[in-house]
Write a protein that holds these residues in place. Structure first.
Motif, PDB file in Angstrom:
ATOM      1  N   GLY A   7     107.180  46.773  83.902  1.00 27.42           N
ATOM      2  CA  GLY A   7     106.147  45.969  84.407  1.00 27.42           C
ATOM      3  C   GLY A   7     105.706  46.591  85.822  1.00 27.42           C
ATOM      4  O   GLY A   7     106.381  47.534  86.148  1.00 27.42           O
ATOM      5  N   SER A  11     106.349  42.724  89.626  1.00 23.28           N
ATOM      6  CA  SER A  11     106.173  41.928  88.371  1.00 23.28           C
ATOM      7  C   SER A  11     107.282  40.904  88.069  1.00 23.28           C
ATOM      8  O   SER A  11     107.272  39.870  87.381  1.00 23.28           O
ATOM      9  CB  SER A  11     106.214  42.854  87.162  1.00 23.28           C
ATOM     10  OG  SER A  11     107.389  43.479  87.197  1.00 23.28           O
ATOM     11  N   LEU A 131     107.576  43.173  78.428  1.00 20.67           N
ATOM     12  CA  LEU A 131     106.679  43.821  79.693  1.00 20.67           C
ATOM     13  C   LEU A 131     106.111  42.461  80.339  1.00 20.67           C
ATOM     14  O   LEU A 131     105.631  41.630  79.795  1.00 20.67           O
ATOM     15  CB  LEU A 131     105.422  44.241  78.894  1.00 20.67           C
ATOM     16  CG  LEU A 131     104.274  44.650  79.664  1.00 20.67           C
ATOM     17  CD1 LEU A 131     104.596  45.543  80.790  1.00 20.67           C
ATOM     18  CD2 LEU A 131     103.132  45.412  78.939  1.00 20.67           C
ATOM     19  N   ASP A 133     103.599  41.169  82.616  1.00 16.91           N
ATOM     20  CA  ASP A 133     102.450  41.409  83.235  1.00 16.91           C
ATOM     21  C   ASP A 133     101.648  40.499  83.898  1.00 16.91           C
ATOM     22  O   ASP A 133     101.803  39.295  83.745  1.00 16.91           O
ATOM     23  CB  ASP A 133     101.328  41.473  81.635  1.00 16.91           C
ATOM     24  CG  ASP A 133     100.170  41.623  82.006  1.00 16.91           C
ATOM     25  OD1 ASP A 133      99.756  42.760  82.645  1.00 16.91           O
ATOM     26  OD2 ASP A 133      99.171  40.865  81.716  1.00 16.91           O
ATOM     27  N   ARG A 171      98.688  48.976  84.910  1.00 16.93           N
ATOM     28  CA  ARG A 171      98.464  47.730  84.072  1.00 16.93           C
ATOM     29  C   ARG A 171      97.823  47.933  82.946  1.00 16.93           C
ATOM     30  O   ARG A 171      98.556  47.371  81.554  1.00 16.93           O
ATOM     31  CB  ARG A 171      97.827  46.586  84.999  1.00 16.93           C
ATOM     32  CG  ARG A 171      98.009  45.252  84.211  1.00 16.93           C
ATOM     33  CD  ARG A 171      97.084  44.283  84.692  1.00 16.93           C
ATOM     34  NE  ARG A 171      97.361  42.864  83.998  1.00 16.93           N
ATOM     35  CZ  ARG A 171      96.835  41.808  83.911  1.00 16.93           C
ATOM     36  NH1 ARG A 171      95.496  41.846  84.772  1.00 16.93           N
ATOM     37  NH2 ARG A 171      96.828  40.583  83.458  1.00 16.93           N
ATOM     38  N   TYR A 174      99.988  49.983  80.555  1.00  9.88           N
ATOM     39  CA  TYR A 174     101.247  49.221  79.932  1.00  9.88           C
ATOM     40  C   TYR A 174     100.812  48.221  78.852  1.00  9.88           C
ATOM     41  O   TYR A 174     101.571  48.115  77.651  1.00  9.88           O
ATOM     42  CB  TYR A 174     101.676  48.082  81.034  1.00  9.88           C
ATOM     43  CG  TYR A 174     102.939  48.774  81.775  1.00  9.88           C
ATOM     44  CD1 TYR A 174     104.182  49.262  80.982  1.00  9.88           C
ATOM     45  CD2 TYR A 174     103.223  48.716  83.118  1.00  9.88           C
ATOM     46  CE1 TYR A 174     105.112  49.820  81.586  1.00  9.88           C
ATOM     47  CE2 TYR A 174     104.214  49.263  83.947  1.00  9.88           C
ATOM     48  CZ  TYR A 174     105.488  49.863  83.062  1.00  9.88           C
ATOM     49  OH  TYR A 174     106.617  50.090  83.589  1.00  9.88           O
ATOM     50  N   LEU A 175      99.604  47.589  78.804  1.00 10.38           N
ATOM     51  CA  LEU A 175      99.026  46.855  77.879  1.00 10.38           C
ATOM     52  C   LEU A 175      98.796  47.603  76.592  1.00 10.38           C
ATOM     53  O   LEU A 175      98.942  47.268  75.551  1.00 10.38           O
ATOM     54  CB  LEU A 175      97.734  45.978  78.414  1.00 10.38           C
ATOM     55  CG  LEU A 175      98.345  45.115  79.382  1.00 10.38           C
ATOM     56  CD1 LEU A 175      97.032  44.213  79.967  1.00 10.38           C
ATOM     57  CD2 LEU A 175      99.303  43.800  78.777  1.00 10.38           C
ATOM     58  N   VAL A 187     105.128  40.802  75.493  1.00 14.26           N
ATOM     59  CA  VAL A 187     104.324  40.698  76.728  1.00 14.26           C
ATOM     60  C   VAL A 187     104.651  39.242  77.345  1.00 14.26           C
ATOM     61  O   VAL A 187     104.419  38.285  76.640  1.00 14.26           O
ATOM     62  CB  VAL A 187     102.760  40.930  76.312  1.00 14.26           C
ATOM     63  CG1 VAL A 187     102.210  40.947  77.751  1.00 14.26           C
ATOM     64  CG2 VAL A 187     102.662  42.323  75.931  1.00 14.26           C
TER      65      VAL A 187
END
Ligand code: T5A
Length: 215
Positions: A7, A11, A131, A133, A171, A174-175, A187
């Motif tokens: 993250g 996060s 993750l 987020d 961000r 990561y997504l 997530v």
């Protein structure tokens, strides 16, 4: 099982990793808690270089190679032996951090970063990646609030000084990784309070770790 916690800044993944370790131990599992960069004495020395805000001259390629060097040592000296002993390894950041920070956010070629990751890990991949987020502003506000309570020399690492656009690319990166590797990524909405995030984290551990082990 090899489980990584990923993250952006603030996060709350480190808080959740500590709870996850306690929870899995209470279920009778042997858990190794570790983190990157670091995890071994040698890798911890590389960590000091990487996180020292005074090292403004570190080039992007030197940065990539230092993360890789720390990881290579960590994998061989700590992670693989624990997995061979049948332990559950919980790692605060791993190779996805390099793709997200040095690749998507810093702008190094993603194929090159993936090749360096492969070399450093010897092909070891997580079985599960959580993750955490959250919107960039929320994460940076949390990191900033915590920094106020730290001594000056620990106040900011090099990434907390980066512009908002860097953190937005992080961000998004990561997504993107989570979508591309949906089989291992889960997530979690990390903008909620600590207990709410833990409920979601625990539900995933129940489904993916405990049920698999028949507990
Ligand atoms: N990096 C790392 C790379 O660039 N490439 C790589 O390959 C690797 C491996 C590591 C830095 O290196 C970079 C990424 C990082 O910038 P670090 O000091 O280890 O530096 O920093 P982080 O990994 O970012 O970990 P932290 O522990 O500092 O942050 P977290 O994970 O957000 O941790 P946490 O849980 O301490 O939370 C931060 C603050 O928020 C509060 C906590 O109390 C704490 O004050 N908080 C919450 N507040 C409100 N609601 C919640 N749900 C909260 N959860 C936590």
């Amino acid at each position: 099982m090899f489980i990584t916690f990923e993250g952006p800044e603030g996060s709350g993944k480190t808080t959740q990793l500590a709870r996850a370790a306690d929870y899995l131990r209470a279920q009778g599992l042997t858990v190794l808690q570790t983190r990157e960069p670091g995890g071994t004495p040698l890798a911890d020395r590389i960590r000091e270089v990487l996180l020292d805000a005074a090292n403004t001259g570190l080039t992007p390629s030197a940065e990539l190679l230092l993360y890789a060097a720390a990881r290579a040592q960590h994998v061989v000296e700590k992670i693989k032996p624990a997995l061979q002993r049948g332990e559950v390894v919980l790692c605060d950041r791993f190779a996805d951090s390099t793709l997200a920070y040095q690749g998507y956010a810093r702008g190094l070629d993603l194929n090159l970063v993936a090749q360096v990751n492969l070399f450093a890990t010897g092909g070891l991949e997580p079985d599960l990646t959580l993750l955490f987020d959250l919107p960039v502003e929320v994460g940076l506000a949390r990191a900033g609030a915590r920094a106020k309570h730290l001594p000056d020399e620990q106040r900011e690492d090099r990434f907390e000084r980066e512009e908002i656009a860097f953190h937005q690319r992080l961000r998004d990166g990561y997504l993107h990784l989570a979508k591309a590797h949906a089989e291992r990524f889960r997530v979690i909405d990390a903008a909620a309070d600590v207990d709410a995030v833990w409920q979601r984290t625990r539900a995933i551990l129940d489904a993916e770790v405990l049920r698999r082990r028949g507990r």
